[in-house]
Design a protein around this motif. Structure first.
Motif, PDB file in Angstrom:
ATOM      1  N   ASP A 262       0.810  -1.225   0.000  1.00  0.00           N
ATOM      2  CA  ASP A 262       0.000   0.000   0.000  1.00  0.00           C
ATOM      3  C   ASP A 262       0.839   1.269   0.000  1.00  0.00           C
ATOM      4  OD1 ASP A 262      -2.350  -1.463  -0.005  1.00  0.00           O
ATOM      5  OD2 ASP A 262      -2.520  -1.472   2.179  1.00  0.00           O
ATOM      6  N   SER A 263       2.129   1.162  -0.244  1.00  0.00           N
ATOM      7  CA  SER A 263       2.975   2.351  -0.306  1.00  0.00           C
ATOM      8  C   SER A 263       3.069   2.838  -1.751  1.00  0.00           C
ATOM      9  CB  SER A 263       4.385   2.045   0.214  1.00  0.00           C
ATOM     10  OG  SER A 263       5.255   3.137  -0.038  1.00  0.00           O
ATOM     11  N   PRO A 264       2.768   4.122  -1.992  1.00  0.00           N
ATOM     12  CA  PRO A 264       2.901   4.652  -3.355  1.00  0.00           C
ATOM     13  C   PRO A 264       4.349   4.933  -3.746  1.00  0.00           C
ATOM     14  CG  PRO A 264       2.200   6.391  -1.866  1.00  0.00           C
ATOM     15  CD  PRO A 264       2.253   5.131  -1.051  1.00  0.00           C
ATOM     16  N   ILE A 265       5.257   4.841  -2.782  1.00  0.00           N
ATOM     17  CA  ILE A 265       6.678   5.082  -3.045  1.00  0.00           C
ATOM     18  C   ILE A 265       7.245   3.919  -3.857  1.00  0.00           C
ATOM     19  CG2 ILE A 265       8.927   5.578  -2.019  1.00  0.00           C
ATOM     20  CD1 ILE A 265       6.799   7.676  -1.432  1.00  0.00           C
ATOM     21  N   GLY A 266       7.981   4.226  -4.901  1.00  0.00           N
ATOM     22  CA  GLY A 266       8.565   3.202  -5.757  1.00  0.00           C
ATOM     23  C   GLY A 266       9.733   2.483  -5.097  1.00  0.00           C
ATOM     24  N   LEU A 267      10.009   1.276  -5.591  1.00  0.00           N
ATOM     25  CA  LEU A 267      11.135   0.508  -5.056  1.00  0.00           C
ATOM     26  C   LEU A 267      12.466   1.207  -5.310  1.00  0.00           C
ATOM     27  CD1 LEU A 267      10.097  -3.119  -6.086  1.00  0.00           C
ATOM     28  CD2 LEU A 267       9.892  -2.054  -3.836  1.00  0.00           C
ATOM     29  N   ASP A 268      12.518   2.057  -6.336  1.00  0.00           N
ATOM     30  CA  ASP A 268      13.753   2.786  -6.627  1.00  0.00           C
ATOM     31  C   ASP A 268      14.083   3.807  -5.541  1.00  0.00           C
ATOM     32  OD1 ASP A 268      11.426   4.098  -7.505  1.00  0.00           O
ATOM     33  OD2 ASP A 268      12.578   5.412  -8.820  1.00  0.00           O
ATOM     34  N   LYS A 269      13.126   4.101  -4.650  1.00  0.00           N
ATOM     35  CA  LYS A 269      13.393   4.950  -3.488  1.00  0.00           C
ATOM     36  C   LYS A 269      13.459   4.119  -2.207  1.00  0.00           C
ATOM     37  CE  LYS A 269      11.685   9.305  -5.319  1.00  0.00           C
ATOM     38  NZ  LYS A 269      10.870  10.527  -5.090  1.00  0.00           N
TER      39      LYS A 269
ATOM     40  N   PHE B 112       8.094   7.644   8.247  1.00  0.00           N
ATOM     41  CA  PHE B 112       7.269   6.446   8.156  1.00  0.00           C
ATOM     42  C   PHE B 112       8.036   5.315   7.468  1.00  0.00           C
ATOM     43  CE2 PHE B 112       3.016   4.620   6.431  1.00  0.00           C
ATOM     44  CZ  PHE B 112       3.010   3.680   7.449  1.00  0.00           C
ATOM     45  N   MET B 113       8.789   5.643   6.432  1.00  0.00           N
ATOM     46  CA  MET B 113       9.602   4.637   5.741  1.00  0.00           C
ATOM     47  C   MET B 113      10.635   4.021   6.685  1.00  0.00           C
ATOM     48  SD  MET B 113      10.242   6.534   2.069  1.00  0.00           S
ATOM     49  CE  MET B 113      11.229   5.208   1.348  1.00  0.00           C
ATOM     50  N   LEU B 114      11.297   4.856   7.467  1.00  0.00           N
ATOM     51  CA  LEU B 114      12.327   4.350   8.388  1.00  0.00           C
ATOM     52  C   LEU B 114      11.725   3.444   9.455  1.00  0.00           C
ATOM     53  CD1 LEU B 114      14.571   7.523   8.834  1.00  0.00           C
ATOM     54  CD2 LEU B 114      15.231   5.355   7.768  1.00  0.00           C
ATOM     55  N   GLN B 115      10.529   3.775   9.928  1.00  0.00           N
ATOM     56  CA  GLN B 115       9.905   2.910  10.930  1.00  0.00           C
ATOM     57  C   GLN B 115       9.538   1.557  10.328  1.00  0.00           C
ATOM     58  OE1 GLN B 115      10.452   3.812  13.693  1.00  0.00           O
ATOM     59  NE2 GLN B 115       9.618   5.756  14.377  1.00  0.00           N
ATOM     60  N   ARG B 116       9.130   1.533   9.082  1.00  0.00           N
ATOM     61  CA  ARG B 116       8.848   0.256   8.413  1.00  0.00           C
ATOM     62  C   ARG B 116      10.132  -0.539   8.200  1.00  0.00           C
ATOM     63  NH1 ARG B 116       4.286   0.701   3.655  1.00  0.00           N
ATOM     64  NH2 ARG B 116       2.708   1.893   4.772  1.00  0.00           N
ATOM     65  N   ILE B 117      11.197   0.158   7.856  1.00  0.00           N
ATOM     66  CA  ILE B 117      12.478  -0.521   7.653  1.00  0.00           C
ATOM     67  C   ILE B 117      12.972  -1.125   8.966  1.00  0.00           C
ATOM     68  CG2 ILE B 117      14.916  -0.146   7.075  1.00  0.00           C
ATOM     69  CD1 ILE B 117      13.909   1.996   5.049  1.00  0.00           C
ATOM     70  N   ARG B 118      12.783  -0.415  10.071  1.00  0.00           N
ATOM     71  CA  ARG B 118      13.169  -0.968  11.381  1.00  0.00           C
ATOM     72  C   ARG B 118      12.364  -2.220  11.698  1.00  0.00           C
ATOM     73  NH1 ARG B 118      13.056   4.925  12.689  1.00  0.00           N
ATOM     74  NH2 ARG B 118      15.227   5.560  12.539  1.00  0.00           N
TER      75      ARG B 118
ATOM     76  N   THR C 222       9.033  -9.597   4.401  1.00  0.00           N
ATOM     77  CA  THR C 222       7.842 -10.399   4.139  1.00  0.00           C
ATOM     78  C   THR C 222       7.095 -10.746   5.413  1.00  0.00           C
ATOM     79  OG1 THR C 222       9.021 -11.364   2.257  1.00  0.00           O
ATOM     80  CG2 THR C 222       6.998 -12.451   2.931  1.00  0.00           C
ATOM     81  N   GLY C 223       5.775 -10.712   5.305  1.00  0.00           N
ATOM     82  CA  GLY C 223       4.931 -11.091   6.438  1.00  0.00           C
ATOM     83  C   GLY C 223       4.835 -10.031   7.516  1.00  0.00           C
ATOM     84  N   LYS C 224       5.231  -8.809   7.204  1.00  0.00           N
ATOM     85  CA  LYS C 224       5.181  -7.718   8.171  1.00  0.00           C
ATOM     86  C   LYS C 224       4.494  -6.508   7.544  1.00  0.00           C
ATOM     87  CE  LYS C 224       9.568  -9.193  10.223  1.00  0.00           C
ATOM     88  NZ  LYS C 224      10.988  -8.847  10.441  1.00  0.00           N
ATOM     89  N   GLY C 225       3.703  -5.854   8.326  1.00  0.00           N
ATOM     90  CA  GLY C 225       3.033  -4.647   7.855  1.00  0.00           C
ATOM     91  C   GLY C 225       2.895  -3.651   8.982  1.00  0.00           C
ATOM     92  N   LEU C 226       2.837  -2.383   8.639  1.00  0.00           N
ATOM     93  CA  LEU C 226       2.736  -1.338   9.658  1.00  0.00           C
ATOM     94  C   LEU C 226       1.901  -0.192   9.114  1.00  0.00           C
ATOM     95  CD1 LEU C 226       3.652  -0.385  12.474  1.00  0.00           C
ATOM     96  CD2 LEU C 226       5.627   0.677  11.381  1.00  0.00           C
ATOM     97  N   ARG C 227       0.737   0.029   9.712  1.00  0.00           N
ATOM     98  CA  ARG C 227      -0.129   1.131   9.323  1.00  0.00           C
ATOM     99  C   ARG C 227       0.262   2.392  10.091  1.00  0.00           C
ATOM    100  NH1 ARG C 227      -2.767  -0.406   4.709  1.00  0.00           N
ATOM    101  NH2 ARG C 227      -3.449  -2.563   4.902  1.00  0.00           N
ATOM    102  N   TYR C 228       0.051   3.535   9.445  1.00  0.00           N
ATOM    103  CA  TYR C 228       0.441   4.799  10.074  1.00  0.00           C
ATOM    104  C   TYR C 228      -0.351   5.047  11.352  1.00  0.00           C
ATOM    105  CZ  TYR C 228       1.961   9.643  10.462  1.00  0.00           C
ATOM    106  OH  TYR C 228       2.508  10.818  10.917  1.00  0.00           O
ATOM    107  N   ALA C 229      -1.656   4.688  11.343  1.00  0.00           N
ATOM    108  CA  ALA C 229      -2.485   4.895  12.532  1.00  0.00           C
ATOM    109  C   ALA C 229      -1.953   4.106  13.718  1.00  0.00           C
ATOM    110  CB  ALA C 229      -3.932   4.491  12.246  1.00  0.00           C
ATOM    111  N   LYS C 230      -1.493   2.879  13.466  1.00  0.00           N
ATOM    112  CA  LYS C 230      -0.931   2.075  14.539  1.00  0.00           C
ATOM    113  C   LYS C 230       0.402   2.647  15.010  1.00  0.00           C
ATOM    114  CE  LYS C 230       0.552  -2.624  15.675  1.00  0.00           C
ATOM    115  NZ  LYS C 230       0.717  -4.008  15.186  1.00  0.00           N
ATOM    116  N   LEU C 231       1.176   3.147  14.072  1.00  0.00           N
ATOM    117  CA  LEU C 231       2.496   3.677  14.400  1.00  0.00           C
ATOM    118  C   LEU C 231       2.412   4.862  15.349  1.00  0.00           C
ATOM    119  CD1 LEU C 231       5.569   3.619  13.887  1.00  0.00           C
ATOM    120  CD2 LEU C 231       5.176   5.074  11.911  1.00  0.00           C
ATOM    121  N   ILE C 232       1.451   5.741  15.124  1.00  0.00           N
ATOM    122  CA  ILE C 232       1.340   6.940  15.959  1.00  0.00           C
ATOM    123  C   ILE C 232       0.425   6.724  17.156  1.00  0.00           C
ATOM    124  CG2 ILE C 232       1.828   8.469  14.023  1.00  0.00           C
ATOM    125  CD1 ILE C 232      -1.168   9.086  13.886  1.00  0.00           C
ATOM    126  N   GLY C 233      -0.037   5.475  17.350  1.00  0.00           N
ATOM    127  CA  GLY C 233      -0.879   5.184  18.496  1.00  0.00           C
ATOM    128  C   GLY C 233      -2.339   5.481  18.264  1.00  0.00           C
TER     129      GLY C 233
END
Length: 321
Positions: A66-73, A106-112, A296-307
């Motif tokens: 669900d990320s509109p950011i391309g893999l090249d970024k 948000f990208m960095l939190q997903r990468i972590r 793989t097998g991991k997801g993180l929504r912004y609403a969950k990230l910010i509580g």
């Protein structure tokens, strides 16, 4: 620079991720069938079996979903996060890859999250146990905020308002180098520290700690040896210098790069630093691929990230092995 040039091509990114995720051929994430057709214009696959969500992309079921950011970024961002020794801030990342600071955060939190791996095997052999505190100094707090922490549990007054972090380090063995695990704990009292050692260290192992009384009861199941830092920092192999080194790297990253970390996000930064420490013998490409294998097998929504969907609670022991 070679990595940036290579992954600047979206098609190269797609082929790389497909080869990493499905080395034996693309299969449907819904039914597991390999009877899929690639739709060139849409860059999607379509499963020939009839079921909901027949079409899927390489991002489905990963931190990229669900990320509109391309893999090249995404790929250069993962390369930087995995290989910058002191981490990379969201402001620096947003300048590097051309996204907003909010998106970069948000990208960095997903990468972590991709760097986070559940630990099941117990540590054994020679294991160091130590604790530290993360947070600003009390003298720098506003008096209204400081009053909230009056009577806060901690070893001394200098730890008022700080988050307690416990670490375990398994010393070098012939097969591998030292590995570290760390976790945010409620306090440095016995029921928090002693219990973590018993849960994650194999009975009969040698455990080295400082003179904190919270570790005093470990003698019943472990070969417990203590180093008194008021006297010296090492007596032969009895020391906690391995963990002290890790704490130094962690605090250098937090103070120098991130400046301020909210307590409910702290466990994510611990995962990041533990990943880089445990993979320190790898080269840059190896660390990048290892981080990419964890998407793989991991997801993180912004609403969950910010509580937005409830109170943030750190997971159980998480680190890379």
């Amino acid at each position: 620079m070679d990595a940036v040039r290579y992954f600047s091509d979206p098609q190269a990114c797609l082929e790389f991720l497909v080869a990493l995720r499905w080395p034996r051929g693309v299969k449907c994430p819904q039914c597991g069938s390999k009877k899929v057709t690639f739709l060139e214009n849409a860059k999607l696959w379509k499963c020939r079996n009839v079921h909901p969500k027949q079409k899927f992309s390489v991002k489905v079921g990963t931190i990229f979903e669900d990320s509109p950011i391309g893999l090249d970024k995404w790929f250069p961002a993962m390369w930087l996060a995995a290989n910058c020794k002191n981490g990379i801030s969201s402001y620096e990342l947003h300048r590097c890859i051309g996204v907003t600071q909010k998106t970069a955060w948000f990208m960095l939190q997903r990468i972590r999250l991709a760097m986070q791996e559940g630990i099941t095997a117990k540590m054994k052999g020679r294991v160091e146990a130590d604790e530290t505190f993360i947070g600003g100094k009390a003298r720098h707090m506003h008096k209204d905020k400081l009053s909230k922490f009056r009577g806060h549990r901690g070893r001394t007054g200098g730890h008022i308002g700080k988050a307690a972090v416990m670490g375990l380090l398994e010393r070098n063995s012939p097969e591998k180098h030292s590995q570290v695990r760390c976790k945010v704990v409620e306090s440095t009292r016995r029921h928090d520290l002693d219990g973590q050692v018993r849960e994650h260290v194999e009975k009969g192992s040698e455990v080295y700690t400082d003179k904190l009384r919270s570790y005093n009861k470990l003698n019943d199941e472990y070969i417990h040896q203590v180093i008194d830092h008021a006297e010296c920092y090492a007596k032969g192999h009895v020391h906690t210098n391995g963990l002290e080194n890790f704490w130094s790297l962690l605090k250098r990253a937090i103070r120098g790069t991130y400046v301020n970390v909210e307590p409910f996000h702290l466990f994510r930064y611990l995962d990041e630093q533990a990943f880089r420490f445990n993979e320190r013998k790898e080269n840059d490409g190896g660390r990048f691929v290892k981080a990419l294998r964890g998407i793989t097998g991991k997801g993180l929504r912004y609403a969950k990230l910010i509580g937005g969907d409830g109170i943030q609670r750190p997971p159980t022991w998480q680190a890379a092995t």
